[in-house]
Design a protein around this motif. Structure first.
Motif, PDB file in Angstrom:
ATOM      1  N   GLY A  65       0.799  -1.224   0.000  1.00 40.97           N
ATOM      2  CA  GLY A  65       0.000   0.000   0.000  1.00 40.97           C
ATOM      3  C   GLY A  65       0.829   1.271   0.000  1.00 40.97           C
ATOM      4  O   GLY A  65       0.292   2.365  -0.011  1.00 40.97           O
ATOM      5  N   LEU A  66       2.147   1.128   0.019  1.00 39.37           N
ATOM      6  CA  LEU A  66       3.030   2.284   0.076  1.00 39.37           C
ATOM      7  C   LEU A  66       3.786   2.429  -1.238  1.00 39.37           C
ATOM      8  O   LEU A  66       4.547   1.545  -1.623  1.00 39.37           O
ATOM      9  N   ASN A  67       3.561   3.521  -1.922  1.00 41.42           N
ATOM     10  CA  ASN A  67       4.206   3.766  -3.204  1.00 41.42           C
ATOM     11  C   ASN A  67       5.145   4.955  -3.048  1.00 41.42           C
ATOM     12  O   ASN A  67       4.748   6.099  -3.225  1.00 41.42           O
ATOM     13  N   HIS A  68       6.400   4.648  -2.688  1.00 43.70           N
ATOM     14  CA  HIS A  68       7.393   5.694  -2.447  1.00 43.70           C
ATOM     15  C   HIS A  68       8.726   5.199  -2.977  1.00 43.70           C
ATOM     16  O   HIS A  68       9.071   4.031  -2.780  1.00 43.70           O
ATOM     17  N   PRO A  69       9.514   6.052  -3.633  1.00 43.87           N
ATOM     18  CA  PRO A  69      10.795   5.594  -4.190  1.00 43.87           C
ATOM     19  C   PRO A  69      11.791   5.126  -3.134  1.00 43.87           C
ATOM     20  O   PRO A  69      12.734   4.405  -3.455  1.00 43.87           O
ATOM     21  N   GLY A  70      11.583   5.488  -1.875  1.00 41.95           N
ATOM     22  CA  GLY A  70      12.478   5.071  -0.806  1.00 41.95           C
ATOM     23  C   GLY A  70      12.022   3.823  -0.073  1.00 41.95           C
ATOM     24  O   GLY A  70      12.616   3.437   0.931  1.00 41.95           O
ATOM     25  N   ILE A  71      10.957   3.182  -0.552  1.00 46.88           N
ATOM     26  CA  ILE A  71      10.452   1.945   0.058  1.00 46.88           C
ATOM     27  C   ILE A  71      10.496   0.849  -0.992  1.00 46.88           C
ATOM     28  O   ILE A  71      10.044   1.044  -2.122  1.00 46.88           O
ATOM     29  N   VAL A  72      11.055  -0.297  -0.635  1.00 51.97           N
ATOM     30  CA  VAL A  72      11.115  -1.426  -1.559  1.00 51.97           C
ATOM     31  C   VAL A  72       9.692  -1.819  -1.939  1.00 51.97           C
ATOM     32  O   VAL A  72       8.844  -2.059  -1.079  1.00 51.97           O
ATOM     33  N   SER A  73       9.424  -1.877  -3.240  1.00 51.15           N
ATOM     34  CA  SER A  73       8.078  -2.178  -3.742  1.00 51.15           C
ATOM     35  C   SER A  73       7.740  -3.654  -3.595  1.00 51.15           C
ATOM     36  O   SER A  73       8.584  -4.519  -3.785  1.00 51.15           O
ATOM     37  N   VAL A  74       6.475  -3.916  -3.270  1.00 48.94           N
ATOM     38  CA  VAL A  74       5.954  -5.292  -3.239  1.00 48.94           C
ATOM     39  C   VAL A  74       5.117  -5.477  -4.496  1.00 48.94           C
ATOM     40  O   VAL A  74       4.230  -4.676  -4.790  1.00 48.94           O
ATOM     41  N   TYR A  75       5.420  -6.550  -5.254  1.00 50.13           N
ATOM     42  CA  TYR A  75       4.720  -6.820  -6.505  1.00 50.13           C
ATOM     43  C   TYR A  75       3.604  -7.841  -6.359  1.00 50.13           C
ATOM     44  O   TYR A  75       2.597  -7.766  -7.040  1.00 50.13           O
ATOM     45  N   ASP A  76       3.812  -8.833  -5.493  1.00 56.19           N
ATOM     46  CA  ASP A  76       2.864  -9.947  -5.420  1.00 56.19           C
ATOM     47  C   ASP A  76       3.098 -10.700  -4.122  1.00 56.19           C
ATOM     48  O   ASP A  76       4.135 -10.532  -3.467  1.00 56.19           O
ATOM     49  N   SER A  77       2.151 -11.535  -3.760  1.00 52.24           N
ATOM     50  CA  SER A  77       2.319 -12.433  -2.615  1.00 52.24           C
ATOM     51  C   SER A  77       1.431 -13.642  -2.831  1.00 52.24           C
ATOM     52  O   SER A  77       0.546 -13.638  -3.687  1.00 52.24           O
ATOM     53  N   GLY A  78       1.681 -14.675  -2.070  1.00 53.36           N
ATOM     54  CA  GLY A  78       0.881 -15.885  -2.188  1.00 53.36           C
ATOM     55  C   GLY A  78       1.414 -16.974  -1.284  1.00 53.36           C
ATOM     56  O   GLY A  78       2.210 -16.721  -0.376  1.00 53.36           O
ATOM     57  N   GLU A  79       0.947 -18.186  -1.534  1.00 55.46           N
ATOM     58  CA  GLU A  79       1.422 -19.362  -0.803  1.00 55.46           C
ATOM     59  C   GLU A  79       1.679 -20.461  -1.806  1.00 55.46           C
ATOM     60  O   GLU A  79       0.994 -20.561  -2.812  1.00 55.46           O
ATOM     61  N   GLU A  80       2.682 -21.270  -1.514  1.00 50.64           N
ATOM     62  CA  GLU A  80       3.044 -22.380  -2.394  1.00 50.64           C
ATOM     63  C   GLU A  80       3.207 -23.633  -1.546  1.00 50.64           C
ATOM     64  O   GLU A  80       3.753 -23.575  -0.443  1.00 50.64           O
ATOM     65  N   GLU A  81       2.695 -24.751  -2.051  1.00 55.76           N
ATOM     66  CA  GLU A  81       2.863 -26.041  -1.371  1.00 55.76           C
ATOM     67  C   GLU A  81       4.226 -26.617  -1.719  1.00 55.76           C
ATOM     68  O   GLU A  81       4.568 -26.754  -2.889  1.00 55.76           O
ATOM     69  N   PHE A  82       5.019 -26.943  -0.702  1.00 56.48           N
ATOM     70  CA  PHE A  82       6.307 -27.589  -0.890  1.00 56.48           C
ATOM     71  C   PHE A  82       6.253 -28.968  -0.265  1.00 56.48           C
ATOM     72  O   PHE A  82       5.667 -29.153   0.812  1.00 56.48           O
ATOM     73  N   VAL A  83       6.869 -29.942  -0.912  1.00 60.01           N
ATOM     74  CA  VAL A  83       6.978 -31.293  -0.362  1.00 60.01           C
ATOM     75  C   VAL A  83       8.320 -31.388   0.339  1.00 60.01           C
ATOM     76  O   VAL A  83       9.371 -31.136  -0.260  1.00 60.01           O
ATOM     77  N   GLU A  84       8.270 -31.719   1.617  1.00 57.01           N
ATOM     78  CA  GLU A  84       9.488 -31.825   2.413  1.00 57.01           C
ATOM     79  C   GLU A  84      10.165 -33.163   2.154  1.00 57.01           C
ATOM     80  O   GLU A  84       9.582 -34.067   1.557  1.00 57.01           O
ATOM     81  N   SER A  85      11.401 -33.303   2.635  1.00 59.13           N
ATOM     82  CA  SER A  85      12.181 -34.520   2.389  1.00 59.13           C
ATOM     83  C   SER A  85      11.482 -35.765   2.924  1.00 59.13           C
ATOM     84  O   SER A  85      11.633 -36.843   2.368  1.00 59.13           O
ATOM     85  N   GLY A  86      10.696 -35.632   3.968  1.00 56.98           N
ATOM     86  CA  GLY A  86       9.968 -36.773   4.530  1.00 56.98           C
ATOM     87  C   GLY A  86       8.695 -37.118   3.782  1.00 56.98           C
ATOM     88  O   GLY A  86       8.012 -38.086   4.105  1.00 56.98           O
ATOM     89  N   GLY A  87       8.341 -36.312   2.787  1.00 54.16           N
ATOM     90  CA  GLY A  87       7.161 -36.585   1.980  1.00 54.16           C
ATOM     91  C   GLY A  87       5.937 -35.778   2.355  1.00 54.16           C
ATOM     92  O   GLY A  87       4.966 -35.737   1.598  1.00 54.16           O
TER      93      GLY A  87
END
Length: 197
Positions: A65-87
């Motif tokens: 929500g912050l659009n300022h040249p001195g703040i790192v911009s956020v483009y996107d967000s989400g969640e991703e399913e990862f399979v761990e070594s144990g399955g």
């Protein structure tokens, strides 16, 4: 070598750039737009605890929500399913941000020592301008420290990591249980006392 992770069918996760208390930041590529990005992934050990998911989501919402040249911009967000070594699988939240070339203020201080007065004033002004903007927009960063300030080769200053930022009108959440959130050496007096920031 294993295949690179791709988030949301779009963001390719590459080299690790840094680790924090809650997340890891990787260099990445937005394959749809062909641009370099930074990808913040909640640490897998914390991703198993659903109480950490809202923090990363809150960071994405605060910074987006912050659009300022001195703040790192956020483009996107989400969640991703990862399979761990144990399955077993774990849902890992992520934030896709502007990639900033340069070093953190902490790295600069560690490599070069103290700043001159003029350099210090330049950095302070470069940090205060985006903070003033975020405060005007109702967001308090709450974790300003040298590791959360980027200095670019062109001399620009960028504030990043709104991980524990708080909306001024937000009465829920992060410090309601008398717990103090932040980096001890950099806490404001009111944060250390558990008061409103």
């Amino acid at each position: 070598m294993s295949e690179p992770k791709v988030l949301s069918g779009r963001y390719e996760v590459r080299a690790l750039l840094g680790r924090g208390g809650m997340a890891e930041v990787h260099e990445g590529v937005d394959n749809r737009l062909g641009r370099r990005v930074a990808i913040k992934l909640l640490r897998s050990d914390l991703a198993r605890d659903p109480s950490f998911h809202p923090r990363l989501k809150r960071e994405a919402q605060s910074a987006a929500g912050l659009n300022h040249p001195g703040i790192v911009s956020v483009y996107d967000s989400g969640e991703e399913e990862f399979v761990e070594s144990g399955g077993s699988s774990v849902s890992v939240p992520f934030i896709v941000m502007e990639y900033v070339e340069g070093q953190t203020l902490r790295e600069v201080l560690n490599e070069h020592g103290t700043l001159t007065v003029d350099e210090a004033l330049n950095v302070i002004a470069g940090v205060l301008a985006p903070l003033e903007y975020s405060h005007r927009n109702g967001i308090v960063h709450r974790d300003i420290k040298p590791a959360n300030v980027m200095l670019t080769p062109e001399g620009d200053i960028k504030v990043m990591d709104f991980g524990i930022a708080r909306a001024l009108k937000d009465n829920s959440g992060l410090t309601q249980t008398q717990s103090v959130v932040g980096t001890a050496q950099y806490l404001s007096p009111e944060q250390a006392r558990g008061e409103v920031v």
